[in-house]
Design a protein around this motif. Structure first.
Motif, PDB file in Angstrom:
ATOM      1  N   GLY A 111       0.786  -1.230   0.000  1.00  0.00           N
ATOM      2  CA  GLY A 111       0.000   0.000   0.000  1.00  0.00           C
ATOM      3  C   GLY A 111       0.815   1.274   0.000  1.00  0.00           C
ATOM      4  O   GLY A 111       0.349   2.310  -0.474  1.00  0.00           O
ATOM      5  N   ASN A 112       2.049   1.212   0.513  1.00  0.00           N
ATOM      6  CA  ASN A 112       2.848   2.441   0.605  1.00  0.00           C
ATOM      7  C   ASN A 112       3.917   2.544  -0.472  1.00  0.00           C
ATOM      8  O   ASN A 112       4.701   3.494  -0.494  1.00  0.00           O
ATOM      9  CB  ASN A 112       3.493   2.554   1.990  1.00  0.00           C
ATOM     10  N   GLY A 113       3.962   1.561  -1.392  1.00  0.00           N
ATOM     11  CA  GLY A 113       4.875   1.636  -2.530  1.00  0.00           C
ATOM     12  C   GLY A 113       6.330   1.387  -2.216  1.00  0.00           C
ATOM     13  O   GLY A 113       7.207   1.795  -2.991  1.00  0.00           O
ATOM     14  N   ASP A 114       6.617   0.690  -1.106  1.00  0.00           N
ATOM     15  CA  ASP A 114       8.018   0.423  -0.769  1.00  0.00           C
ATOM     16  C   ASP A 114       8.518  -0.909  -1.327  1.00  0.00           C
ATOM     17  O   ASP A 114       9.633  -1.337  -1.046  1.00  0.00           O
ATOM     18  CB  ASP A 114       8.230   0.467   0.748  1.00  0.00           C
ATOM     19  N   GLY A 115       7.670  -1.569  -2.133  1.00  0.00           N
ATOM     20  CA  GLY A 115       8.067  -2.832  -2.752  1.00  0.00           C
ATOM     21  C   GLY A 115       7.768  -4.057  -1.912  1.00  0.00           C
ATOM     22  O   GLY A 115       7.980  -5.183  -2.361  1.00  0.00           O
ATOM     23  N   LYS A 116       7.250  -3.852  -0.691  1.00  0.00           N
ATOM     24  CA  LYS A 116       6.922  -4.966   0.191  1.00  0.00           C
ATOM     25  C   LYS A 116       5.446  -4.901   0.604  1.00  0.00           C
ATOM     26  O   LYS A 116       4.881  -3.818   0.737  1.00  0.00           O
ATOM     27  CB  LYS A 116       7.799  -4.947   1.447  1.00  0.00           C
ATOM     28  N   ALA A 117       4.868  -6.065   0.773  1.00  0.00           N
ATOM     29  CA  ALA A 117       3.505  -6.159   1.294  1.00  0.00           C
ATOM     30  C   ALA A 117       3.620  -6.671   2.722  1.00  0.00           C
ATOM     31  O   ALA A 117       3.622  -7.882   2.958  1.00  0.00           O
ATOM     32  CB  ALA A 117       2.659  -7.098   0.442  1.00  0.00           C
ATOM     33  N   SER A 118       3.750  -5.755   3.667  1.00  0.00           N
ATOM     34  CA  SER A 118       4.054  -6.124   5.039  1.00  0.00           C
ATOM     35  C   SER A 118       2.814  -6.125   5.923  1.00  0.00           C
ATOM     36  O   SER A 118       2.086  -5.135   6.004  1.00  0.00           O
ATOM     37  CB  SER A 118       5.090  -5.164   5.634  1.00  0.00           C
ATOM     38  N   LEU A 119       2.601  -7.232   6.604  1.00  0.00           N
ATOM     39  CA  LEU A 119       1.491  -7.354   7.532  1.00  0.00           C
ATOM     40  C   LEU A 119       1.680  -6.452   8.744  1.00  0.00           C
ATOM     41  O   LEU A 119       0.738  -6.191   9.481  1.00  0.00           O
ATOM     42  CB  LEU A 119       1.358  -8.822   7.981  1.00  0.00           C
ATOM     43  N   LYS A 120       2.897  -5.948   8.937  1.00  0.00           N
ATOM     44  CA  LYS A 120       3.192  -5.077  10.066  1.00  0.00           C
ATOM     45  C   LYS A 120       3.096  -3.601   9.704  1.00  0.00           C
ATOM     46  O   LYS A 120       3.333  -2.736  10.554  1.00  0.00           O
ATOM     47  CB  LYS A 120       4.584  -5.383  10.610  1.00  0.00           C
ATOM     48  N   ASP A 121       2.764  -3.315   8.448  1.00  0.00           N
ATOM     49  CA  ASP A 121       2.656  -1.924   8.003  1.00  0.00           C
ATOM     50  C   ASP A 121       1.181  -1.524   7.935  1.00  0.00           C
ATOM     51  O   ASP A 121       0.396  -2.139   7.209  1.00  0.00           O
ATOM     52  CB  ASP A 121       3.316  -1.763   6.633  1.00  0.00           C
ATOM     53  N   ASP A 122       0.797  -0.499   8.683  1.00  0.00           N
ATOM     54  CA  ASP A 122      -0.602  -0.084   8.761  1.00  0.00           C
ATOM     55  C   ASP A 122      -1.180   0.285   7.401  1.00  0.00           C
ATOM     56  O   ASP A 122      -2.322  -0.066   7.084  1.00  0.00           O
ATOM     57  CB  ASP A 122      -0.748   1.112   9.712  1.00  0.00           C
TER      58      ASP A 122
END
Length: 315
Positions: free
Chosen positions: A97-108
């Motif tokens: 969602g934030n475009g950092d290249g990762k889909a992190s479950l820990k990122d709001d």
């Protein structure tokens, strides 16, 4: 010292609301789903996690919860996967969602955007969002609660909706004790799920918080009664009323102090029965955890709200 701590706590809560709103508006900008639907889902999930022991408590700004295997994909051998390509390959719900290249479950932001992307597959209008919510939760009551929250957020246009008041004007002549759990005999053996507040017939009964009217009508036990669901997924039950406020209706948005009716002695019989006991308000509180709903003791909350209201009036 205590005042400084209270001020710091209030400032911290304001910062949290600000961060949440920033996330919700970001999601709206990307998906065109109105922010108040995202806020409602997020708040519902946060409330459910607070009420259940089988789910981890929300640690970040957002409250939406996905199981790791749901995020990464049920067949994904790495349930901690944050690679958006492999997650997509295994049909996981995870999203960058934030475009950092990762889909992190820990990122709001990733978490909220992931849920928004799911809803987006159904559409952005009210009816299609309701369909998407039902297909996700498979529970009519959950959908109703979330939609109610969305309407509250839309109406007030903000997130800080936690202020409460006592259900009667503080200056009114009233009295109450902790009667939750006491035995009741009319209609069969049962326990008292609330606090009785005795007052004169017709004394105004007020909404105790921000919420939406879920129920209005007659019950053989409670007589004329009203049910209001607040933003924290608590259902507030007002019974034995003498009548309802003019134009009060199901679906109406209320705020602390909104008059919803008057103290009465209705109930314990068919519609219209009144006078079988002294006039009083039966006030109950119930919590929904996504599966069921149960009552809890409102007495300490009533005491606290009266104290807080008096403090605000002194300012």
């Amino acid at each position: 010292m205590f005042k400084d701590k209270a001020t710091a706590a209030e400032q911290g809560q304001e910062d949290v609301f600000k961060k949440r709103m920033e996330l919700y508006t970001k999601v709206e900008a990307v998906t065109q789903i109105p922010w108040y639907y995202i806020a409602a889902v997020d708040q519902y999930e946060r409330n459910v996690r607070q009420a259940r022991k089988d789910l981890p408590k929300a640690e970040g700004v957002a409250g939406v919860y996905f199981k790791p295997e749901e995020w990464a994909g049920l067949l994904n051998p790495n349930i901690e996967d944050d690679n958006r390509v492999s997650i997509q390959f295994f049909n996981g719900i995870g999203f960058d969602g934030n475009g950092d290249g990762k889909a992190s479950l820990k990122d709001d932001e990733d978490v909220l955007q992931a849920f928004a992307q799911y809803l987006l597959s159904y559409g952005t209008d009210h009816e299609n969002l309701k369909i998407g919510l039902w297909n996700y939760y498979k529970r009519d009551k959950t959908v109703g609660i979330i939609i109610g929250k969305a309407m509250i957020y839309k109406h007030f246009g903000r997130l800080d909706l936690d202020t409460h008041v006592f259900p009667m004007p503080l200056r009114s002549n009233h009295s109450y004790n902790n009667t939750w759990g006491d035995a009741r005999g009319w209609g069969g053996r049962r326990i008292h799920e609330g606090t009785d507040i005795f007052a004169g017939y017709g004394v105004p009964v007020r909404a105790t918080g921000y919420g939406i009217v879920e129920m209005k009508g007659w019950n053989k036990y409670g007589g004329w009664r009203v049910g209001i669901r607040d933003i924290n997924n608590t259902y507030h039950y007002f019974a034995h009323l003498s009548g309802f406020a003019k134009d009060l209706k199901v679906g109406q948005i209320v705020e602390p102090g909104t008059v919803i009716g008057g103290v009465g002695s209705s109930g314990y019989g068919p519609p219209g029965t009144s006078g079988k006991f002294p006039p009083h308000l039966h006030y109950g509180m119930y919590k929904d955890n996504g599966y069921t709903e149960w009552s809890f003791d409102p007495y300490p909350h009533l005491k606290m709200w009266a104290r807080q209201e008096r403090a605000r009036l002194k300012k």
